[in-house]
Design a protein around this motif. Structure first.
Motif, PDB file in Angstrom:
ATOM      1  N   GLN A 261       0.832  -1.205   0.000  1.00  0.00           N
ATOM      2  CA  GLN A 261       0.000   0.000   0.000  1.00  0.00           C
ATOM      3  C   GLN A 261       0.867   1.255   0.000  1.00  0.00           C
ATOM      4  O   GLN A 261       1.869   1.346   0.708  1.00  0.00           O
ATOM      5  N   THR A 262       0.466   2.230  -0.796  1.00  0.00           N
ATOM      6  CA  THR A 262       1.092   3.555  -0.753  1.00  0.00           C
ATOM      7  C   THR A 262       0.367   4.397   0.293  1.00  0.00           C
ATOM      8  O   THR A 262      -0.691   3.995   0.807  1.00  0.00           O
ATOM      9  N   LEU A 263       0.923   5.564   0.588  1.00  0.00           N
ATOM     10  CA  LEU A 263       0.275   6.467   1.540  1.00  0.00           C
ATOM     11  C   LEU A 263      -1.112   6.862   1.033  1.00  0.00           C
ATOM     12  O   LEU A 263      -2.091   6.854   1.783  1.00  0.00           O
ATOM     13  N   ALA A 264      -1.194   7.168  -0.257  1.00  0.00           N
ATOM     14  CA  ALA A 264      -2.470   7.593  -0.834  1.00  0.00           C
ATOM     15  C   ALA A 264      -3.509   6.477  -0.781  1.00  0.00           C
ATOM     16  O   ALA A 264      -4.676   6.720  -0.452  1.00  0.00           O
ATOM     17  N   SER A 265      -3.097   5.243  -1.090  1.00  0.00           N
ATOM     18  CA  SER A 265      -4.054   4.132  -1.079  1.00  0.00           C
ATOM     19  C   SER A 265      -4.499   3.796   0.340  1.00  0.00           C
ATOM     20  O   SER A 265      -5.659   3.458   0.572  1.00  0.00           O
ATOM     21  N   THR A 266      -3.572   3.902   1.304  1.00  0.00           N
ATOM     22  CA  THR A 266      -3.937   3.669   2.706  1.00  0.00           C
ATOM     23  C   THR A 266      -4.988   4.672   3.161  1.00  0.00           C
ATOM     24  O   THR A 266      -5.992   4.309   3.779  1.00  0.00           O
ATOM     25  N   VAL A 267      -4.739   5.944   2.858  1.00  0.00           N
ATOM     26  CA  VAL A 267      -5.692   6.995   3.225  1.00  0.00           C
ATOM     27  C   VAL A 267      -7.032   6.752   2.542  1.00  0.00           C
ATOM     28  O   VAL A 267      -8.093   6.867   3.172  1.00  0.00           O
ATOM     29  N   PHE A 268      -7.020   6.393   1.262  1.00  0.00           N
ATOM     30  CA  PHE A 268      -8.263   6.195   0.513  1.00  0.00           C
ATOM     31  C   PHE A 268      -9.095   5.060   1.096  1.00  0.00           C
ATOM     32  O   PHE A 268     -10.298   5.235   1.351  1.00  0.00           O
TER      33      PHE A 268
END
Length: 236
Positions: free
Chosen positions: A24-31
């Motif tokens: 997971q990237t930071l953006a995908s985790t947040v999403f």
């Protein structure tokens, strides 16, 4: 229907699959954390004790609190794992797969409390054995929210813990190593099975109509009835 318990699995499984995606990237985790807590906020609101009106401002406060807590915890844990130099790459990947559980479990508690905080302020109706209204109790509301919060900790346990364990074993099989495109469909089926197991287990921990002794409630409630116990709708 969406946001009903009967719709929790079909609408929630795609989100669980997203939460458990590796790398997971930071953006995908947040999403995915945002999407999960948005869904949970609507479920908690739809299945609350609705004997008292709840203004839209309470919904917005609960929603923002749950989303901020989930995203903060998930991102913080991911950063800690990334900075843990003692882990091998394989161990780091495995640990990252378990990050969603503490993030979701803690955020679920915040979500329930914040979405239903109005019940703590105003109390919920308690009924005698014949179904007659005895009064409104803040103590019963605390019990209702505690019981519901516990179910929200138990609920993600099989969903977010079992699939990473199962998938770490299945990924080593010859079939999935030869056909990596099957990984996502297989993970989706594993998540669906775990969700189907976890939901009835979690919501059956406490009855929806819970019973409490009048001696544990406010003095005015105890004086208002001759019943030794009263019941209240804790929600789901």
């Amino acid at each position: 229907m969406p946001f009903r318990m009967s719709g929790y699995i079909p609408f929630g499984t795609p989100i669980v699959v997203g939460l458990l995606l590796p790398n997971q990237t930071l953006a995908s985790t947040v999403f995915w954390q945002w999407l999960n807590q948005s869904h949970n906020a609507c479920v908690n609101y739809a299945n609350r004790n609705a004997t008292k009106p709840s203004p839209a401002s309470k919904f917005i406060q609960g929603y923002l609190g749950a989303v901020i807590s989930a995203v903060s915890i998930a991102v913080g844990l991911n950063v800690l794992v990334q900075k843990a130099n003692k882990f091998t790459p394989a161990t780091r990947l495995l640990v990252q797969r378990f990050v969603p559980f503490p993030a979701v479990a803690s955020a679920n508690i915040c979500n329930v409390v914040l979405m239903r905080y109005g019940e703590l302020e105003e109390g919920i109706d308690v009924l005698d054995g014949d179904g007659n209204l005895v009064g409104s109790s803040k103590i019963a509301a605390r019990h209702a929210l505690l019981e519901t919060a516990l179910t929200r900790v138990v609920l993600p346990m099989p969903i977010l813990v079992l699939p990473p364990i199962v998938m770490s074993m299945l990924e080593k099989t010859a079939l999935l190593q030869a056909r990596p495109r099957l990984l996502l469909p297989v993970q989706s089926l594993v998540c669906l099975a775990a969700f189907g197991l976890a939901l009835p287990l979690a919501i059956s921990l406490f009855p929806q109509m819970s019973e409490i002794e009048t001696t544990q409630l406010e003095p005015e409630i105890a004086r208002a009835t001759s019943s030794r116990t009263v019941v209240y709708n804790k929600g789901l």
